[in-house]
Design an enzyme around this catalytic site. Structure first.
Site, PDB file in Angstrom:
ATOM      1  N   GLU A  33       0.880  -1.165   0.000  1.00  0.00           N
ATOM      2  CA  GLU A  33       0.000   0.000   0.000  1.00  0.00           C
ATOM      3  C   GLU A  33       0.921   1.219   0.000  1.00  0.00           C
ATOM      4  O   GLU A  33       1.806   1.315   0.859  1.00  0.00           O
ATOM      5  CB  GLU A  33      -0.864  -0.028   1.267  1.00  0.00           C
ATOM      6  CG  GLU A  33      -1.898   1.063   1.260  1.00  0.00           C
ATOM      7  CD  GLU A  33      -2.786   1.050   2.503  1.00  0.00           C
ATOM      8  OE1 GLU A  33      -2.789   0.061   3.253  1.00  0.00           O
ATOM      9  OE2 GLU A  33      -3.472   2.070   2.695  1.00  0.00           O
ATOM     10  N   ARG A 257       4.702 -12.806   9.827  1.00  0.00           N
ATOM     11  CA  ARG A 257       5.365 -11.553   9.508  1.00  0.00           C
ATOM     12  C   ARG A 257       6.660 -11.448  10.302  1.00  0.00           C
ATOM     13  O   ARG A 257       6.836 -12.089  11.334  1.00  0.00           O
ATOM     14  CB  ARG A 257       4.450 -10.365   9.752  1.00  0.00           C
ATOM     15  CG  ARG A 257       4.058 -10.140  11.194  1.00  0.00           C
ATOM     16  CD  ARG A 257       2.950  -9.095  11.303  1.00  0.00           C
ATOM     17  NE  ARG A 257       3.371  -7.791  10.846  1.00  0.00           N
ATOM     18  CZ  ARG A 257       2.778  -7.093   9.871  1.00  0.00           C
ATOM     19  NH1 ARG A 257       1.748  -7.589   9.240  1.00  0.00           N
ATOM     20  NH2 ARG A 257       3.204  -5.911   9.537  1.00  0.00           N
ATOM     21  N   LYS A 267       3.972   0.714   9.518  1.00  0.00           N
ATOM     22  CA  LYS A 267       4.159   1.982   8.832  1.00  0.00           C
ATOM     23  C   LYS A 267       3.511   3.129   9.597  1.00  0.00           C
ATOM     24  O   LYS A 267       4.012   4.252   9.571  1.00  0.00           O
ATOM     25  CB  LYS A 267       3.573   1.898   7.417  1.00  0.00           C
ATOM     26  CG  LYS A 267       4.521   1.228   6.447  1.00  0.00           C
ATOM     27  CD  LYS A 267       3.958   1.204   5.049  1.00  0.00           C
ATOM     28  CE  LYS A 267       2.923   0.117   4.932  1.00  0.00           C
ATOM     29  NZ  LYS A 267       2.435  -0.069   3.561  1.00  0.00           N
TER      30      LYS A 267
HETATM   31  P1  ATP Z   1       2.299  -2.198   7.947  1.00  0.00           P
HETATM   32  O1  ATP Z   1       1.585  -2.865   9.061  1.00  0.00           O
HETATM   33  O2  ATP Z   1       3.741  -1.983   8.189  1.00  0.00           O
HETATM   34  O3  ATP Z   1       1.616  -0.966   7.451  1.00  0.00           O
HETATM   35  P2  ATP Z   1       1.160  -3.586   5.799  1.00  0.00           P
HETATM   36  O4  ATP Z   1       0.929  -5.026   5.810  1.00  0.00           O
HETATM   37  O5  ATP Z   1      -0.041  -2.731   5.969  1.00  0.00           O
HETATM   38  O6  ATP Z   1       2.297  -3.258   6.815  1.00  0.00           O
HETATM   39  P3  ATP Z   1       1.556  -3.370   3.018  1.00  0.00           P
HETATM   40  O7  ATP Z   1       2.110  -2.249   2.245  1.00  0.00           O
HETATM   41  O8  ATP Z   1       0.116  -3.647   2.876  1.00  0.00           O
HETATM   42  O9  ATP Z   1       1.903  -3.090   4.535  1.00  0.00           O
HETATM   43  O10 ATP Z   1       2.412  -4.675   2.786  1.00  0.00           O
HETATM   44  C1  ATP Z   1       2.805  -5.167   1.536  1.00  0.00           C
HETATM   45  C2  ATP Z   1       3.164  -6.607   1.687  1.00  0.00           C
HETATM   46  O11 ATP Z   1       4.218  -6.763   2.617  1.00  0.00           O
HETATM   47  C3  ATP Z   1       1.996  -7.418   2.219  1.00  0.00           C
HETATM   48  O12 ATP Z   1       1.890  -8.587   1.454  1.00  0.00           O
HETATM   49  C4  ATP Z   1       2.362  -7.692   3.638  1.00  0.00           C
HETATM   50  O13 ATP Z   1       1.849  -8.934   4.046  1.00  0.00           O
HETATM   51  C5  ATP Z   1       3.887  -7.700   3.606  1.00  0.00           C
HETATM   52  N1  ATP Z   1       4.414  -7.297   4.898  1.00  0.00           N
HETATM   53  C6  ATP Z   1       4.206  -6.147   5.559  1.00  0.00           C
HETATM   54  N2  ATP Z   1       4.833  -6.136   6.742  1.00  0.00           N
HETATM   55  C7  ATP Z   1       5.479  -7.315   6.846  1.00  0.00           C
HETATM   56  C8  ATP Z   1       6.316  -7.927   7.845  1.00  0.00           C
HETATM   57  N3  ATP Z   1       6.612  -7.308   8.976  1.00  0.00           N
HETATM   58  N4  ATP Z   1       6.805  -9.158   7.591  1.00  0.00           N
HETATM   59  C9  ATP Z   1       6.524  -9.784   6.437  1.00  0.00           C
HETATM   60  N5  ATP Z   1       5.752  -9.283   5.467  1.00  0.00           N
HETATM   61  C10 ATP Z   1       5.223  -8.064   5.660  1.00  0.00           C
HETATM   62 MG    MG Z   2      -1.667  -3.522   4.365  1.00  0.00          MG
END
Ligand code: ATP
Ligand code: MG
Length: 551
Positions: A33, A257, A267
């Site tokens: 995102e 994760r 984020k």
């Molecule tokens: P955040 O909680 O940091 O905002 P998010 O999951 O909302 O993370 P996205 O931009 O939606 O962030 O993530 C893109 C991809 O990265 C998704 O497939 C998500 O599952 C993966 N991802 C995000 N954070 C992690 C993590 N800590 N470990 C492994 N994969 C991750």
């Molecule tokens: Mg997300």
């Protein structure tokens, strides 16, 4: 014996799917995102998705999951692409979920036509209340049985801007009695009069995550859609939409994760650190972001090695940040040119060395590579580390103290004869004698010393600023502590040394270049450097708890 690593559980699934002909070629996606910069957790997902495609001769799409107009920005899109390329991955297609808004709208209409979606006029509070709880089933309301015609017309009016934010939502008609709360008629479209970074003001209704993600996977014919464990309950919904829309059957798989000690990984939290000025920006070297790690001196390969080492698990865990540090240390040990640098200078004067004499000495750039050398100059006045002298030595002290001898790296053995102090009792200079027959490489003195220290020629040493970074948080898992995670920020996470000294004539001294300051740690040149005012970032120290001069 085979050196092959055992397969992780996702590789097992992929191999099975390829073996039984379910797919000829796999297609994965990385779906960030664009609401922040990528962090090391994303790197894990990137290495997994791109790694699978590489290993099994498939491909990976980059898809921006940009269905939420209020938090997304083009700046983030650009940084994500830059970081991905830097990490060494290339995508087949660059897609945006927002490119599918028309298609997603048609999907919603199709559900309405099948009697599987309805417009609900209830307030969000009422919807939440009627949803029930994990132990109490939900309740159907009066809008659930609206006619298909009425739903079609209302949904169209929603799209055309006839209603205000929150006045109506579109819900899937699934099962208010389901054990899985997400299946209790989830909201799939909401009204939001907001400007979108790509579609501008074309839309005032936006699909929810669950009605965009799986459908986008399906539109792109993603074979293996890999996400993190918190999406397990969403999987039934993912499958339900695909089944009832009768579209390409992408499948969702979940892995743990990455969580890492002494940092935060969401984020939203990282954005707070940036916005509230706790760090200098998304690429502050203390941040767990890819851009922060890059600026700190991490290499793409060290990050990929780390992701490989932590593996792919099915259960959440907390990875020790020292594993990441190990990966970069291990790599730079083999590649980073050695350099003498003095962070806390103390003058050393060799009384029996001629006033105007300068010698050129040879020293090695890399251990185990005797051919790879450089020249350093030596003369009467030198800089050494304050920490390499003790007025009253402790037991087992092998460095300088009154009457004690050490070897100056690649130079001579010296003996401390006397020292001077200022009014406040600080040692200001030390006086030594040197043993002319003890020159490194041609030592006929027969003297054995236990300590070797580094030094610089005071005449030509160049000044530098050195930024020493420590852990950003005082506790292992700040996100799990009670109260505000920011209360646990380490007040000593950055120490700036304005007057350090390094060797003159650095080879290849451009931003990003890596060096080992011998006996100290790995450092890289920061982009803040200017001609004559070079700035170094400490990537990682040689010791876990860093003390200058410790042997
Ligand atoms: P955040 O909680 O940091 O905002 P998010 O999951 O909302 O993370 P996205 O931009 O939606 O962030 O993530 C893109 C991809 O990265 C998704 O497939 C998500 O599952 C993966 N991802 C995000 N954070 C992690 C993590 N800590 N470990 C492994 N994969 C991750
Ligand atoms: Mg997300």
């Amino acid at each position: 014996m085979s050196e092959e690593k055992s397969l992780n559980f996702i590789e097992e699934i992929v191999e099975e799917d390829l073996r039984n002909g379910k797919y000829e070629k796999i297609l994965t996606r990385f779906p960030p995102e664009p609401n922040g910069f990528l962090h090391i957790g994303h790197a894990k997902s990137i290495c997994l998705n791109f790694g699978l495609a590489q290993k099994y001769n498939g491909a990976t799409n980059l898809r921006f999951d940009d269905t939420n107009p209020s938090t997304e920005e083009t700046e983030y899109v650009d940084s994500i692409k830059e970081d991905l390329k830097w990490l060494g991955f290339n995508w087949i297609n660059e897609f945006y979920a927002s490119d599918y808004f028309d298609q997603l709208y048609q999907f919603a209409v199709k559900l309405i036509q099948k009697g599987l979606a309805y417009v609900d006029d209830s307030s969000s509070d009422k919807i939440a209340l009627e949803k029930g709880t994990p132990t109490e089933v939900g309740k159907e309301n009066e809008f659930r049985n609206r006619s298909i015609e009425e739903n079609i017309s209302l949904f169209e009016q929603m799209k055309n801007g006839a209603f205000k934010d929150g006045e109506k939502v579109l819900r899937a008609k699934i099962d208010m009695l389901s054990i899985n709360m997400l299946m209790r008629d989830p909201i799939i479209y909401r009204i939001k009069h907001a400007h979108h970074h790509r579609t501008g003001d074309k839309w005032c209704i936006y699909p929810m995550y669950d009605f965009a993600h799986g459908q986008s996977d399906s539109i792109e014919k993603i074979t293996h859609s890999i996400c993190t464990l918190e999406f397990i309950p969403h999987r039934s919904l993912y499958d339900w939409f695909i089944e009832h829309l009768e579209i390409f059957p992408s499948k969702q798989y979940e892995f743990a994760r990455l969580n890492m000690t002494y940092t935060v990984m969401s984020k939203r939290k990282l954005l707070q650190l940036v916005n509230e000025g706790h760090v200098s920006g998304w690429d502050d070297p203390r941040m767990p972001t890819i851009s922060g790690l890059r600026r700190k001196g991490y290499t793409p390969s060290s990050i990929r090695t780390f992701c490989d080492k932590i593996g792919v698990a099915k259960r959440d865990n907390l990875i020790d940040i020292s594993l990441l540090e190990f990966c970069i240390k291990d790599e730079l040990n083999a590649t980073a040119s050695r350099l003498m640098a003095v962070l806390n200078p103390l003058k050393l004067i060799i009384d029996n060395y001629e006033e105007n004499r300068t010698e050129e000495l040879i020293t090695e750039n890399l251990p185990n590579d005797p051919e790879n050398t450089r020249t350093v100059t030596f003369s009467k006045e030198l800089w050494i580390e304050q920490e390499d002298f003790m007025e009253v030595p402790v037991k087992k002290w092998f460095r300088l103290a009154p009457g004690m001898m050490v070897r100056l790296k690649s130079a001579y053995i010296v003996k401390c004869e006397s020292f001077k102090k200022d009014e406040s009792g600080n040692v200001t200079e030390i006086h030594c004698s040197y043993i002319p027959e003890s020159k490194s490489g041609n030592d006929t003195s027969g003297i054995k010393v236990k300590g070797t220290i580094h030094w610089l020629n005071a005449k030509d040493a160049q000044k530098a600023e050195v930024r020493l970074y420590n852990r950003l948080f005082k506790v292992e898992n700040p996100a799990m502590e009670e109260g505000d995670f920011k209360d646990f920020i380490n007040p000593d996470s950055l120490q700036i040394i304005k007057r350090a000294y390094i060797e003159p004539n650095l080879p290849n001294a451009k931003a990003g270049a890596h060096f080992q300051f011998i006996r100290n740690g790995y450092f890289c040149i920061d982009r803040d450097s200017k001609p004559g005012a070079i700035v170094f970032n400490r990537t990682v120290s040689l010791k876990d708890s860093f003390k200058v001069g410790e042997k």
